[in-house]
Design a protein around this motif. Structure first.
Motif, PDB file in Angstrom:
ATOM      1  N   GLN A  69      42.302  75.985  83.225  1.00 43.49           N
ATOM      2  CA  GLN A  69      41.011  76.356  82.490  1.00 43.49           C
ATOM      3  C   GLN A  69      39.906  75.519  83.242  1.00 43.49           C
ATOM      4  N   LYS A  70      39.843  75.608  84.321  1.00 45.67           N
ATOM      5  CA  LYS A  70      38.522  75.000  85.133  1.00 45.67           C
ATOM      6  C   LYS A  70      38.685  75.759  86.482  1.00 45.67           C
ATOM      7  N   ASP A  71      37.366  76.038  86.648  1.00 56.80           N
ATOM      8  CA  ASP A  71      36.744  76.958  88.013  1.00 56.80           C
ATOM      9  C   ASP A  71      37.719  78.229  88.017  1.00 56.80           C
ATOM     10  N   THR A  72      37.927  78.710  86.889  1.00 57.37           N
ATOM     11  CA  THR A  72      38.612  80.105  86.799  1.00 57.37           C
ATOM     12  C   THR A  72      38.089  81.133  86.093  1.00 57.37           C
ATOM     13  N   VAL A  73      38.309  82.489  86.036  1.00 57.47           N
ATOM     14  CA  VAL A  73      37.651  83.519  85.396  1.00 57.47           C
ATOM     15  C   VAL A  73      38.867  84.502  84.709  1.00 57.47           C
ATOM     16  N   ALA A  74      38.649  84.869  83.574  1.00 64.45           N
ATOM     17  CA  ALA A  74      39.738  85.751  83.088  1.00 64.45           C
ATOM     18  C   ALA A  74      38.990  86.989  82.434  1.00 64.45           C
ATOM     19  N   PHE A  75      39.416  88.159  82.874  1.00 62.93           N
ATOM     20  CA  PHE A  75      38.853  89.368  82.281  1.00 62.93           C
ATOM     21  C   PHE A  75      39.581  89.713  81.087  1.00 62.93           C
ATOM     22  N   CYS A  76      39.261  90.135  79.986  1.00 60.91           N
ATOM     23  CA  CYS A  76      39.949  90.254  78.560  1.00 60.91           C
ATOM     24  C   CYS A  76      40.362  91.509  78.125  1.00 60.91           C
ATOM     25  N   GLY A  77      40.538  92.554  78.989  1.00 59.48           N
ATOM     26  CA  GLY A  77      40.975  93.755  78.643  1.00 59.48           C
ATOM     27  C   GLY A  77      39.837  94.714  78.126  1.00 59.48           C
ATOM     28  N   THR A  78      40.363  96.026  78.048  1.00 52.99           N
ATOM     29  CA  THR A  78      39.389  97.175  77.800  1.00 52.99           C
ATOM     30  C   THR A  78      39.545  97.970  76.593  1.00 52.99           C
ATOM     31  N   ILE A  79      39.057  99.112  76.407  1.00 54.73           N
ATOM     32  CA  ILE A  79      38.989  99.762  75.236  1.00 54.73           C
ATOM     33  C   ILE A  79      39.111 101.421  75.877  1.00 54.73           C
ATOM     34  N   VAL A  80      39.484 102.235  75.128  1.00 57.43           N
ATOM     35  CA  VAL A  80      39.666 103.541  75.297  1.00 57.43           C
ATOM     36  C   VAL A  80      38.247 104.365  75.397  1.00 57.43           C
ATOM     37  N   SER A  81      38.037 105.051  76.362  1.00 60.93           N
ATOM     38  CA  SER A  81      36.561 105.690  76.545  1.00 60.93           C
ATOM     39  C   SER A  81      36.063 106.574  75.232  1.00 60.93           C
ATOM     40  N   VAL A  82      35.132 106.617  75.182  1.00 62.11           N
ATOM     41  CA  VAL A  82      34.727 107.491  74.199  1.00 62.11           C
ATOM     42  C   VAL A  82      35.218 109.078  73.758  1.00 62.11           C
ATOM     43  N   ASP A  83      35.642 109.694  74.888  1.00 61.19           N
ATOM     44  CA  ASP A  83      36.332 110.824  74.933  1.00 61.19           C
ATOM     45  C   ASP A  83      37.403 110.669  74.991  1.00 61.19           C
ATOM     46  N   LYS A  84      38.274 109.596  75.089  1.00 55.19           N
ATOM     47  CA  LYS A  84      39.446 109.404  75.269  1.00 55.19           C
ATOM     48  C   LYS A  84      40.332 109.951  76.474  1.00 55.19           C
ATOM     49  N   ARG A  85      39.575 110.026  77.711  1.00 54.45           N
ATOM     50  CA  ARG A  85      40.170 110.392  78.836  1.00 54.45           C
ATOM     51  C   ARG A  85      39.530 109.605  79.976  1.00 54.45           C
ATOM     52  N   LEU A  86      40.338 109.159  81.070  1.00 51.16           N
ATOM     53  CA  LEU A  86      39.820 108.572  82.091  1.00 51.16           C
ATOM     54  C   LEU A  86      38.607 109.378  82.989  1.00 51.16           C
ATOM     55  N   GLY A  87      37.503 108.575  83.154  1.00 44.09           N
ATOM     56  CA  GLY A  87      36.395 109.007  83.690  1.00 44.09           C
ATOM     57  C   GLY A  87      36.335 108.613  85.196  1.00 44.09           C
ATOM     58  N   PHE A  88      35.561 109.513  86.149  1.00 48.51           N
ATOM     59  CA  PHE A  88      35.656 109.118  87.394  1.00 48.51           C
ATOM     60  C   PHE A  88      34.000 109.584  87.892  1.00 48.51           C
ATOM     61  N   GLY A  89      33.477 108.688  88.799  1.00 45.73           N
ATOM     62  CA  GLY A  89      32.093 108.927  88.956  1.00 45.73           C
ATOM     63  C   GLY A  89      31.751 107.931  90.224  1.00 45.73           C
ATOM     64  N   SER A  90      30.432 108.126  90.649  1.00 45.62           N
ATOM     65  CA  SER A  90      29.801 107.118  91.817  1.00 45.62           C
ATOM     66  C   SER A  90      29.015 106.189  91.263  1.00 45.62           C
ATOM     67  N   ARG A  91      28.715 106.000  90.143  1.00 43.20           N
ATOM     68  CA  ARG A  91      27.804 104.954  89.632  1.00 43.20           C
ATOM     69  C   ARG A  91      28.400 104.383  88.122  1.00 43.20           C
ATOM     70  N   TRP A  92      28.727 103.093  88.218  1.00 41.67           N
ATOM     71  CA  TRP A  92      28.938 102.508  87.070  1.00 41.67           C
ATOM     72  C   TRP A  92      27.927 101.442  86.512  1.00 41.67           C
ATOM     73  N   GLU A  93      27.758 101.534  85.161  1.00 40.88           N
ATOM     74  CA  GLU A  93      26.987 100.269  84.597  1.00 40.88           C
ATOM     75  C   GLU A  93      27.621 100.002  83.345  1.00 40.88           C
ATOM     76  N   PHE A  94      27.305  98.480  83.043  1.00 37.72           N
ATOM     77  CA  PHE A  94      28.032  97.889  81.982  1.00 37.72           C
ATOM     78  C   PHE A  94      27.094  96.953  81.326  1.00 37.72           C
ATOM     79  N   GLU A  95      27.545  96.498  80.115  1.00 36.31           N
ATOM     80  CA  GLU A  95      26.585  95.564  79.433  1.00 36.31           C
ATOM     81  C   GLU A  95      27.410  94.846  78.363  1.00 36.31           C
ATOM     82  N   ILE A  96      26.879  93.703  77.775  1.00 37.02           N
ATOM     83  CA  ILE A  96      27.179  93.107  76.583  1.00 37.02           C
ATOM     84  C   ILE A  96      25.906  92.863  75.798  1.00 37.02           C
ATOM     85  N   GLU A  97      25.876  93.234  74.677  1.00 36.95           N
ATOM     86  CA  GLU A  97      24.814  92.860  73.837  1.00 36.95           C
ATOM     87  C   GLU A  97      25.073  91.910  72.634  1.00 36.95           C
TER      88      GLU A  97
END
Length: 250
Positions: free
Chosen positions: A181-209
């Motif tokens: 736990q030094k000089d390391t990175v952890a991705f902490c899991g995700t959640i279902v999409s709003v329409d509950k189906r995988l989405g595909f596309g050419s541009r992805w945006e993401f944020e934490i507010e």
């Protein structure tokens, strides 16, 4: 093996400072929710696409990733049209614990055969700005995660759906003693999409507010199918029969 990861640490008062990691390891997690029923919604979502989660392994499930697969860039190169992003809390273990946001971009075609390989096939994207967790710990549960694909809202969830950062740190120390736990990175899991189906596309945006602090971290990237530079009749199969004949199409 290690590589340098250059980030910017931003305090709640707006002050910034460079943060450089001699990156030693990256860990991705799945089903890291406080309520197992919440994680099952995403499991059901990927199951519709033919992906089987190793539910015999206790959650959160751990997927070690190569450090070279982590990017702060704005371009993700892929081999098929069946890839998608997943907004995730990102923990950065440095001189102290920092929190940020990222997208675990995943090859959904390959995921039918191997979840670790499908994650390694695409870049894990992290926004280059991070926050000291100590400054936000008391109001952490009010933060919100969102993602968009081609301008459409794809995911939206409060961080209180997921295990708290300090609990994830303790879990990693117990289950992955080789993950320093030094000089390391952890991705902490995700959640279902709003329409509950995988989405595909050419541009992805993401944020934490952070609504209490009146701020957010936002990042975006474009997906580039590398096979598009080759005429169709000269494209080799992406897979070689492991999943089925339809899966061989690029």
């Amino acid at each position: 093996m290690s590589r340098t990861l250059d980030l910017t640490a931003q305090s709640r008062d707006g002050a910034t400072a460079p943060l450089s990691l001699d990156l030693a390891a990256v860990m991705n997690m799945g089903s890291a929710t406080r309520d197992p029923a919440v994680a099952k919604l995403h499991q059901d979502e990927v199951a519709l696409h033919g992906v089987a989660i190793a539910t015999n392994v206790p959650a959160p499930r751990l997927y070690p990733m190569a450090v070279d697969g982590l990017s702060t860039g704005t371009r993700v190169e892929v081999h098929t049209g069946e890839t998608s992003g997943e907004v995730e809390i990102v923990l950065i273990f440095a001189d102290q614990l920092y929190v940020g946001v990222g997208s675990d971009h995943t090859d959904r075609l390959l995921e039918k055969a191997s979840i670790p390989y499908s994650k390694q096939a695409c870049a894990n994207v992290i926004a280059p700005t991070v926050w000291p967790f100590a400054e936000i710990a008391d109001t952490w549960d009010q933060c919100i995660l969102r993602s968009w694909v081609d301008g459409r809202l794809y995911q939206e969830v409060g961080v209180d759906a997921f295990l708290r950062p300090e609990d994830i740190a303790a879990m990693l120390a117990d289950r992955a003693p080789g993950f320093a736990q030094k000089d390391t990175v952890a991705f902490c899991g995700t959640i279902v999409s709003v329409d509950k189906r995988l989405g595909f596309g050419s541009r992805w945006e993401f944020e934490i507010e952070d609504p209490v602090g009146g701020r957010s971290i936002r990042h975006a990237y474009d997906v580039v199918d590398m096979f598009q530079m080759i005429r169709p009749e000269y494209r080799v199969p992406v897979l070689t029969g492991t999943i089925g004949p339809d899966s061989l199409k690029t």
